[in-house]
Scaffold this motif. Sequence first.
Motif, mmCIF file in Angstrom:
data_model
loop_
_atom_site.group_PDB
_atom_site.id
_atom_site.type_symbol
_atom_site.label_atom_id
_atom_site.label_comp_id
_atom_site.label_asym_id
_atom_site.label_seq_id
_atom_site.Cartn_x
_atom_site.Cartn_y
_atom_site.Cartn_z
ATOM 1 N N UNK A 82 24.784 33.396 -47.875
ATOM 2 C CA UNK A 82 26.041 33.919 -47.389
ATOM 3 C C UNK A 82 25.788 35.595 -47.159
ATOM 4 N N UNK A 83 26.681 36.116 -46.322
ATOM 5 C CA UNK A 83 26.498 37.458 -46.101
ATOM 6 C C UNK A 83 27.850 37.982 -46.223
ATOM 7 N N UNK A 84 28.351 38.713 -47.371
ATOM 8 C CA UNK A 84 29.614 39.125 -47.270
ATOM 9 C C UNK A 84 29.766 40.430 -47.106
ATOM 10 N N UNK A 85 30.471 40.845 -45.913
ATOM 11 C CA UNK A 85 30.384 42.180 -45.340
ATOM 12 C C UNK A 85 31.701 42.914 -45.391
ATOM 13 N N UNK A 86 31.733 43.781 -46.158
ATOM 14 C CA UNK A 86 33.024 44.571 -46.398
ATOM 15 C C UNK A 86 32.979 45.877 -46.059
ATOM 16 N N UNK A 87 34.259 46.642 -45.849
ATOM 17 C CA UNK A 87 34.452 47.968 -45.190
ATOM 18 C C UNK A 87 33.568 48.232 -44.043
ATOM 19 N N UNK A 88 33.589 47.023 -43.191
ATOM 20 C CA UNK A 88 32.841 46.999 -41.982
ATOM 21 C C UNK A 88 33.075 48.392 -41.090
ATOM 22 N N UNK A 89 32.254 49.013 -40.263
ATOM 23 C CA UNK A 89 32.170 49.880 -39.654
ATOM 24 C C UNK A 89 31.709 49.666 -38.116
ATOM 25 N N UNK A 90 32.130 50.672 -37.194
ATOM 26 C CA UNK A 90 31.542 50.163 -35.665
ATOM 27 C C UNK A 90 30.214 50.154 -35.643
ATOM 28 N N UNK A 91 29.433 50.795 -36.303
ATOM 29 C CA UNK A 91 28.126 50.837 -36.155
ATOM 30 C C UNK A 91 27.632 49.486 -36.792
ATOM 31 N N UNK A 92 28.270 48.650 -37.454
ATOM 32 C CA UNK A 92 27.896 47.530 -37.764
ATOM 33 C C UNK A 92 27.735 46.363 -36.793
ATOM 34 N N UNK A 93 28.396 46.448 -35.578
ATOM 35 C CA UNK A 93 28.360 45.571 -34.524
ATOM 36 C C UNK A 93 27.069 45.238 -34.146
ATOM 37 N N UNK A 94 26.829 44.101 -34.200
ATOM 38 C CA UNK A 94 25.378 43.494 -33.748
ATOM 39 C C UNK A 94 25.341 42.128 -33.757
ATOM 40 N N UNK A 95 24.395 41.373 -33.300
ATOM 41 C CA UNK A 95 24.145 40.130 -33.425
ATOM 42 C C UNK A 95 23.434 39.795 -34.653
ATOM 43 N N UNK A 96 23.993 39.133 -35.496
ATOM 44 C CA UNK A 96 23.167 39.084 -37.113
ATOM 45 C C UNK A 96 22.494 37.564 -36.998
ATOM 46 N N UNK A 97 21.251 37.610 -37.653
ATOM 47 C CA UNK A 97 20.404 36.589 -37.691
ATOM 48 C C UNK A 97 20.143 36.384 -39.212
ATOM 49 N N UNK A 98 19.817 35.141 -39.482
ATOM 50 C CA UNK A 98 19.229 34.955 -40.775
ATOM 51 C C UNK A 98 17.908 34.249 -40.418
ATOM 52 N N UNK A 99 17.139 34.256 -41.713
ATOM 53 C CA UNK A 99 15.671 34.072 -41.355
ATOM 54 C C UNK A 99 15.130 33.682 -42.721
ATOM 55 N N UNK A 100 14.002 32.845 -42.631
ATOM 56 C CA UNK A 100 13.379 32.366 -43.706
ATOM 57 C C UNK A 100 11.786 32.893 -43.737
ATOM 58 N N UNK A 101 11.449 33.577 -44.882
ATOM 59 C CA UNK A 101 10.081 33.690 -45.307
ATOM 60 C C UNK A 101 9.385 32.804 -46.265
ATOM 61 N N UNK A 102 8.425 31.714 -45.547
ATOM 62 C CA UNK A 102 7.961 30.821 -46.481
ATOM 63 C C UNK A 102 6.954 31.504 -47.565
ATOM 64 N N UNK A 103 7.009 31.121 -48.877
ATOM 65 C CA UNK A 103 6.104 31.720 -49.893
ATOM 66 C C UNK A 103 6.091 33.132 -50.005
ATOM 67 N N UNK A 104 7.078 33.987 -49.599
ATOM 68 C CA UNK A 104 7.097 35.465 -49.843
ATOM 69 C C UNK A 104 8.442 35.693 -50.453
ATOM 70 N N UNK A 105 8.198 36.602 -51.445
ATOM 71 C CA UNK A 105 9.420 37.143 -52.274
ATOM 72 C C UNK A 105 9.955 38.595 -51.653
ATOM 73 N N UNK A 106 11.134 38.493 -51.323
ATOM 74 C CA UNK A 106 11.802 39.840 -50.982
ATOM 75 C C UNK A 106 11.065 40.692 -49.889
ATOM 76 N N UNK A 107 10.777 40.371 -48.803
ATOM 77 C CA UNK A 107 10.104 41.072 -48.000
ATOM 78 C C UNK A 107 11.216 41.542 -46.630
ATOM 79 N N UNK A 108 11.002 42.912 -46.102
ATOM 80 C CA UNK A 108 11.831 43.260 -45.287
ATOM 81 C C UNK A 108 11.575 43.348 -43.648
ATOM 82 N N UNK A 109 10.153 43.256 -43.482
ATOM 83 C CA UNK A 109 9.621 43.248 -41.939
ATOM 84 C C UNK A 109 9.880 42.096 -41.449
ATOM 85 N N UNK A 110 10.507 42.044 -40.042
ATOM 86 C CA UNK A 110 10.724 40.690 -39.417
ATOM 87 C C UNK A 110 9.451 39.984 -39.299
#
Length: 126
Positions: A82-110
């Motif tokens: 889940x992604x709980x989003x509070x205090x939303x701003x206009x700049x949060x407008x976007x298409x949101x995607x979830x993704x899975x990184x197999x065998x990796x821990x806490x990675x940021x790069x797509x």
Amino acid sequence: QVQLVESGGGLVQAGGSLRLSCAASVRTSGSFTIGWFRQAPGKEREFVGCISWNWNYNSTDYSDSVKGRFTISRDNAKNTAYLQMNSLKAEDTAVYYCAAAQGKVIVQAPRNYDYWGQGTQVTVSS
């Protein structure tokens, strides 16, 4: 193999909240990181946050732009993140995607993510 389906997007006023869901169908063993990304028109895909999945510890990470406003959680019994989003701003407008990184821990790069959902639109009106 992992299949991901996002839901929960919609239109919300600035200052409001939304909760996105990412239902995962996992057909392989192993550990993952589930990440949330967003992409606004004309911009690159941006890391929002992520959570460890099937590791022996819980860990999360967030981008500075959402830290303190967004929270990622998981329900292992439902295979859902889940992604709980509070205090939303206009700049949060976007298409949101979830993704899975197999065998990796806490990675940021797509590029580290192996599987992607189809995305869900979030629109924040000001």
